[in-house]
Design a protein around this motif. Sequence first.
Motif, mmCIF file in Angstrom:
data_model
loop_
_atom_site.group_PDB
_atom_site.id
_atom_site.type_symbol
_atom_site.label_atom_id
_atom_site.label_comp_id
_atom_site.label_asym_id
_atom_site.label_seq_id
_atom_site.Cartn_x
_atom_site.Cartn_y
_atom_site.Cartn_z
ATOM 1 N N VAL A 18 0.817 -1.229 0.073
ATOM 2 C CA VAL A 18 0.159 0.098 -0.116
ATOM 3 C C VAL A 18 0.758 1.177 -0.078
ATOM 4 O O VAL A 18 1.724 1.183 0.858
ATOM 5 N N PRO A 19 0.688 2.118 -0.993
ATOM 6 C CA PRO A 19 1.432 3.381 -0.827
ATOM 7 C C PRO A 19 0.963 4.436 0.102
ATOM 8 O O PRO A 19 -0.371 4.726 0.324
ATOM 9 N N LEU A 20 1.908 4.992 0.814
ATOM 10 C CA LEU A 20 1.675 5.817 2.128
ATOM 11 C C LEU A 20 2.401 7.173 1.404
ATOM 12 O O LEU A 20 3.575 7.269 1.210
ATOM 13 N N ALA A 21 1.509 8.283 1.713
ATOM 14 C CA ALA A 21 2.014 9.526 1.035
ATOM 15 C C ALA A 21 2.886 10.140 2.287
ATOM 16 O O ALA A 21 2.155 10.512 3.518
ATOM 17 N N VAL A 22 3.999 10.555 2.340
ATOM 18 C CA VAL A 22 4.791 11.102 3.242
ATOM 19 C C VAL A 22 5.292 12.558 2.671
ATOM 20 O O VAL A 22 5.481 12.983 1.707
ATOM 21 N N THR A 23 5.332 13.419 3.775
ATOM 22 C CA THR A 23 5.607 14.843 3.768
ATOM 23 C C THR A 23 6.860 15.175 4.766
ATOM 24 O O THR A 23 6.518 14.602 5.979
ATOM 25 N N GLU A 24 7.893 15.552 4.348
ATOM 26 C CA GLU A 24 9.085 15.953 5.201
ATOM 27 C C GLU A 24 9.402 17.248 5.195
ATOM 28 O O GLU A 24 9.206 17.961 4.162
ATOM 29 N N PHE A 25 9.930 17.793 6.263
ATOM 30 C CA PHE A 25 10.368 19.154 6.524
ATOM 31 C C PHE A 25 11.898 19.172 7.227
ATOM 32 O O PHE A 25 11.713 18.324 8.375
ATOM 33 N N GLY A 26 12.684 19.622 6.974
ATOM 34 C CA GLY A 26 14.133 19.713 7.417
ATOM 35 C C GLY A 26 15.047 19.088 6.821
ATOM 36 O O GLY A 26 14.885 18.201 6.058
ATOM 37 N N ASP A 27 16.266 19.124 7.357
ATOM 38 C CA ASP A 27 17.365 18.171 6.753
ATOM 39 C C ASP A 27 17.217 16.968 6.927
ATOM 40 O O ASP A 27 17.138 16.459 8.078
ATOM 41 N N ARG A 28 17.471 15.857 5.931
ATOM 42 C CA ARG A 28 17.596 14.335 6.362
ATOM 43 C C ARG A 28 18.778 14.062 7.008
ATOM 44 O O ARG A 28 18.660 12.778 7.590
ATOM 45 N N ALA A 29 19.616 14.760 7.289
ATOM 46 C CA ALA A 29 20.828 14.466 7.968
ATOM 47 C C ALA A 29 20.659 14.836 9.424
ATOM 48 O O ALA A 29 21.411 14.690 10.112
ATOM 49 N N ALA A 30 19.277 15.382 9.885
ATOM 50 C CA ALA A 30 19.322 15.844 11.150
ATOM 51 C C ALA A 30 19.392 14.843 12.195
ATOM 52 O O ALA A 30 18.919 13.528 12.018
ATOM 53 N N PRO A 31 19.722 15.027 13.292
ATOM 54 C CA PRO A 31 19.966 14.034 14.441
ATOM 55 C C PRO A 31 18.763 13.503 15.125
ATOM 56 O O PRO A 31 18.435 12.441 15.529
ATOM 57 N N ASP A 70 0.142 10.260 5.693
ATOM 58 C CA ASP A 70 -1.257 9.858 5.808
ATOM 59 C C ASP A 70 -1.311 8.321 6.058
ATOM 60 O O ASP A 70 -0.873 7.404 5.253
ATOM 61 N N HIS A 71 -2.387 8.062 6.887
ATOM 62 C CA HIS A 71 -2.455 6.564 7.150
ATOM 63 C C HIS A 71 -2.977 5.934 6.098
ATOM 64 O O HIS A 71 -3.817 6.581 4.951
ATOM 65 N N ARG A 72 -2.996 4.624 5.822
ATOM 66 C CA ARG A 72 -3.541 3.902 4.634
ATOM 67 C C ARG A 72 -5.296 4.366 4.724
ATOM 68 O O ARG A 72 -5.760 4.389 5.870
ATOM 69 N N GLY A 73 -5.602 4.542 3.531
ATOM 70 C CA GLY A 73 -6.950 4.836 3.351
ATOM 71 C C GLY A 73 -7.410 6.159 3.613
ATOM 72 O O GLY A 73 -8.563 6.605 3.551
ATOM 73 N N HIS A 74 -6.471 7.001 3.994
ATOM 74 C CA HIS A 74 -6.742 8.403 4.250
ATOM 75 C C HIS A 74 -5.763 9.346 3.452
ATOM 76 O O HIS A 74 -4.748 8.958 2.941
ATOM 77 N N GLY A 75 -6.429 10.467 3.093
ATOM 78 C CA GLY A 75 -5.757 11.695 2.401
ATOM 79 C C GLY A 75 -5.109 11.122 1.015
ATOM 80 O O GLY A 75 -5.908 10.610 0.356
ATOM 81 N N SER A 76 -3.754 11.367 0.764
ATOM 82 C CA SER A 76 -3.042 10.873 -0.599
ATOM 83 C C SER A 76 -2.810 9.384 -0.263
ATOM 84 O O SER A 76 -2.169 9.222 -1.518
ATOM 85 N N SER A 77 -2.784 8.857 0.688
ATOM 86 C CA SER A 77 -2.375 7.405 0.838
ATOM 87 C C SER A 77 -3.231 6.445 0.007
ATOM 88 O O SER A 77 -4.489 6.828 -0.195
ATOM 89 N N GLY A 78 -2.781 5.341 -0.350
ATOM 90 C CA GLY A 78 -3.829 4.321 -0.995
ATOM 91 C C GLY A 78 -4.592 3.526 -0.075
ATOM 92 O O GLY A 78 -4.572 3.577 1.022
#
Length: 312
Positions: A18-31, A70-78
Amino acid sequence: MVFCIRARRSTVVADDGVPLAVTEFGDRAAPLTVVFLHGHCLRTEVWSALCHELHDAESTGDTVRIVCYDHRGHGSSGSAPAATYTIDQLATDLDAVLRSVAPWGSVVLVGHSMGAMTALAYLGAHPEVVGTRVVAVGLISAVAAGLTESGLGRYLHHRAVAMLEHTARVAPGMLVASRRIGRRACTRLTRSAGFGSRRANPAMVALASAMVNDTSPVTVSGFLASLRTFDESATLSLLHDLPALVLFGSDDLMTPPSHSMEIAARLGRAELVRLDGAGHSVVLERPAEVAAAVRRLVDRVYPRHWECAYAG
């Protein structure tokens, strides 16, 4: 509604595809990564005003990354088979998201309502991460067990709810048609049941109503059985020494304050925050106060951190 500047959007594929729509903010190297988990019939946008509050706050220090999905079945997730609409499956999805977008570093989990249940289920299934990978937890409008014992949760045993679940299984198209007719009633119900006694921001009521209206009836009904039987009270003992935030609205009809107070009483390092006049949709009603509480939680494990949190 625009979330915050420089958001990165991606798709994480859950273990069952199931595809899950993810949104990220900030540096991926953040601790440190803060993961926000939304509630039933909502989506990532529920955190929008809160994220703006975090972005606008003045602070100095290293970066912290924020992840919402978004959880599965919610928002932009599948969508997914109705049989997979369970809290345990959401915990498995959370594990997949962490493995994909936060495979290393410390994590703070912040969940609202069903999102808080998801966090508890994940920690119960993965006790080895408590205090190591997951260094703090925020539980907003939460319940650890006994949802049907008080508040509006008692109606989950009502005959009408059983009929809804049956119709979703055998004739989901009928529910889709009836949903179009009931949009206005849904808006009134969202306002009266989700928001507190203070005058609610009409834009926030509209946003909450839109999220509920846009959620498939199969998703709405699919999680009800899991909500009825949810019990992660044993997990609370695992979290006794973990820095925690337990936040609730005094006028919450969905998960009455007694649930949050019982959770906080079993956590040795919990800050208990009561927002007078707020309801179940406290993250929409009082984003500035919720954001301040989240900042205090993160400062306990990683002080002075928010500068440039959205510059990734």
